[in-house]
Motif scaffolding. Structure first.
Motif, PDB file in Angstrom:
ATOM      1  N   TRP A 112       0.835  -1.205   0.000  1.00  0.00           N
ATOM      2  CA  TRP A 112       0.000   0.000   0.000  1.00  0.00           C
ATOM      3  C   TRP A 112       0.871   1.256   0.000  1.00  0.00           C
ATOM      4  N   ASP A 383     -11.108  -6.021   6.104  1.00  0.00           N
ATOM      5  CA  ASP A 383     -11.409  -5.376   4.826  1.00  0.00           C
ATOM      6  C   ASP A 383     -10.132  -4.867   4.163  1.00  0.00           C
ATOM      7  N   THR A 386      -7.995  -7.928   2.899  1.00  0.00           N
ATOM      8  CA  THR A 386      -8.686  -8.690   1.852  1.00  0.00           C
ATOM      9  C   THR A 386      -8.715  -7.906   0.546  1.00  0.00           C
ATOM     10  N   ARG A 387      -9.016  -6.620   0.624  1.00  0.00           N
ATOM     11  CA  ARG A 387      -9.103  -5.808  -0.590  1.00  0.00           C
ATOM     12  C   ARG A 387      -7.739  -5.603  -1.253  1.00  0.00           C
ATOM     13  N   TRP A 444      -7.710   3.841  -2.450  1.00  0.00           N
ATOM     14  CA  TRP A 444      -8.008   2.429  -2.258  1.00  0.00           C
ATOM     15  C   TRP A 444      -7.139   1.897  -1.115  1.00  0.00           C
ATOM     16  N   PRO A 445      -7.707   1.046  -0.212  1.00  0.00           N
ATOM     17  CA  PRO A 445      -9.046   0.450  -0.263  1.00  0.00           C
ATOM     18  C   PRO A 445     -10.046   1.133   0.661  1.00  0.00           C
ATOM     19  N   GLU A 448     -14.642   2.881  -0.162  1.00  0.00           N
ATOM     20  CA  GLU A 448     -15.947   2.258   0.044  1.00  0.00           C
ATOM     21  C   GLU A 448     -16.409   2.366   1.482  1.00  0.00           C
TER      22      GLU A 448
END
Length: 460
Positions: A112, A383, A386-387, A444-445, A448
């Protein structure tokens, strides 16, 4: 860093925290949830830190929970993280951290941060910073990822570790020596974030995993006269059960505040008038203005100060950061706990021999960061991992594994990281990016998760 008990314990307790070398109010504030503790010592063992605290209280009166945490964790001679004989991490210690469970954790955090650098500042060299590096496992995993790519190796400048314990520094040096030599980078240790120099010529990548939950907190209670501080005093009779005062207004003398039998020589008391700390910290967030009288909150001045310093580091030359810890986007009132031998124990159990942590108020960190950087999230650890492709990485490791036993261990470690009744939901991830690099608000992530967190209740 974090203290992970057995899986059964994780399912049964509200949360578990983490540790560093510094060192929950329920919605019903008058009838908080009862917790059962494992007590290892009774009243027969007196530690060196307990002697120091007892003498201090006798000499100058009740002390704050912040002072208590600092002495227990960071006393220069007898503090929990300062003593070389303390195993601290792993199965032989008092807790296990995510990097110790699976290499995938550190690899995905590295992915990341490196993606942020490549998208916003790939022409710049970069440096790595970790707050509270534990045994050095997380940084070792990050450096291994960098070592796989020549263009990354050429861009890596230096590694900075914020660590106050000499014993922990030696452990980290031994762990990271080979990787640093292979990459040709220097490792520099600092006592605090403010000691790290600002560098406009380098992009900064920072990670704070199970760091903020171990920073000291003050415990405050709102009264009709303002915010008073919950302090620690000597208990005349440890067998007495103390209860909250029926009136929200404090009496002229110190008021007993213990809400369950106390296994130690101390008890919680309420200051008869606002203290300097309670006056300042009660105003540190606009969220605190709306809570009702009788509300108790845990506030860390050290956390707000450190968060602001992180933001200034990233803003100076561009950068990104990840904060991974226990907590939520609201303040807590009764989350303080201690850990010994992978079990939750009484907060006053064996001072200096146990880890002590508190849930992180991520909303307060974001308020401290202000508008000098952009914040993203929080989202759950499950989350986040996993993403970012945890499943793909686990499958690749399993294909490369030489035995079925190793394949099983890889799969089991990954499951623990994203366990929905354990680490997967108890840990939250906050992303931070500098504004100077031109990065957008959606990263990201995290995008959402925007607006999904319910923060209508200022205290939980």
């Amino acid at each position: 860093m974090l203290r992970l008990a057995s899986k059964s314990q994780l399912n049964g307790c509200r949360r578990r925290p983490a540790s560093f070398t510094w060192f929950r109010a329920a919605r019903n504030h008058t009838a908080p949830q009862k917790r059962t503790y494992s007590v290892n010592n009774g009243l027969g063992t007196i530690t060196e830190v307990e002697k120091i605290i007892t003498d201090s209280i006798k000499a100058t009166g009740p002390i704050s929970f912040s002072t208590y945490m600092q002495l227990c964790l960071s006393h220069p001679i007898h503090g929990y993280y300062m003593k070389p004989e303390h195993a601290v991490f792993g199965t032989q210690g008092d807790f296990i951290t995510s990097p110790e469970i699976s290499q995938v954790f550190g690899e995905l955090l590295a992915a990341w941060m490196l993606e942020r650098w490549m998208k916003s500042a790939h022409l710049k060299p970069f440096r790595l910073i970790e707050l509270g590096p534990g045994r050095g496992t997380l940084m070792d995993d990050i450096l291994r990822v960098i070592s796989q790519f020549k263009n990354l190796r050429d861009k890596l400048g230096s590694v900075h570790l914020v660590e106050t314990s000499t014993a922990m520094r030696e452990m980290q040096q031994n762990k990271l020596y080979t990787a640093s030599q292979n990459l040709g980078c220097n490792i520099v240790w600092h006592d605090s974030v403010e000691d790290i120099p600002h560098d406009e010529e380098q992009y900064t990548m920072l990670v704070a995993h199970e760091f903020f939950d171990a920073l000291p907190v003050h415990v405050l209670e709102k009264t009709n006269q303002g915010w008073h501080e919950v302090l620690i005093a000597l208990a005349e009779n440890p067998s007495i059960t103390y209860t909250m005062p029926s009136s929200p207004s404090p009496p002229p003398a110190l008021a007993d505040l213990n809400r369950e039998p106390c296994s130690s020589r101390w008890k919680r008391v309420l200051s008869p008038s606002p203290t300097a700390s309670s006056t300042v910290l009660g105003l540190i967030s606009p969220r605190f203005k709306t809570v009702p009288v009788g509300t108790r909150i845990e506030v860390s001045a050290a956390s707000t100060r450190t968060a602001r310093q992180i933001g200034e580091l990233l803003a100076s030359g561009g950068g990104c950061a990840l904060v991974v810890d226990y907590g939520k986007d609201h303040v807590f009132g009764d989350s303080l706990r201690a850990f010994k031998n992978h079990e939750i124990v009484d907060i006053f159990n064996l001072p200096g021999e146990c880890d002590i942590t508190a849930n992180v108020d991520f909303a307060l960190l974001k308020e401290a960061l202000g508008n000098i950087v952009a914040t993203h999230g929080t989202i759950s650890q499950a989350d986040f991992l996993t993403r970012l492709g945890l499943r793909l990485r686990v499958d690749a490791l399993k294909r490369a594994a030489s035995t079925d036993q190793r394949k099983g261990a890889i799969e089991e470690g990954a499951k623990r990281l994203i366990d929905p009744v354990g680490m997967g939901t108890q840990y939250r991830v906050l992303g931070i990016t500098s504004r100077a690099t031109g990065e957008g608000q959606e990263v990201w992530p995290f995008m959402e998760a925007l607006g999904q967190e319910n923060v209508s209740d200022p205290v939980a």
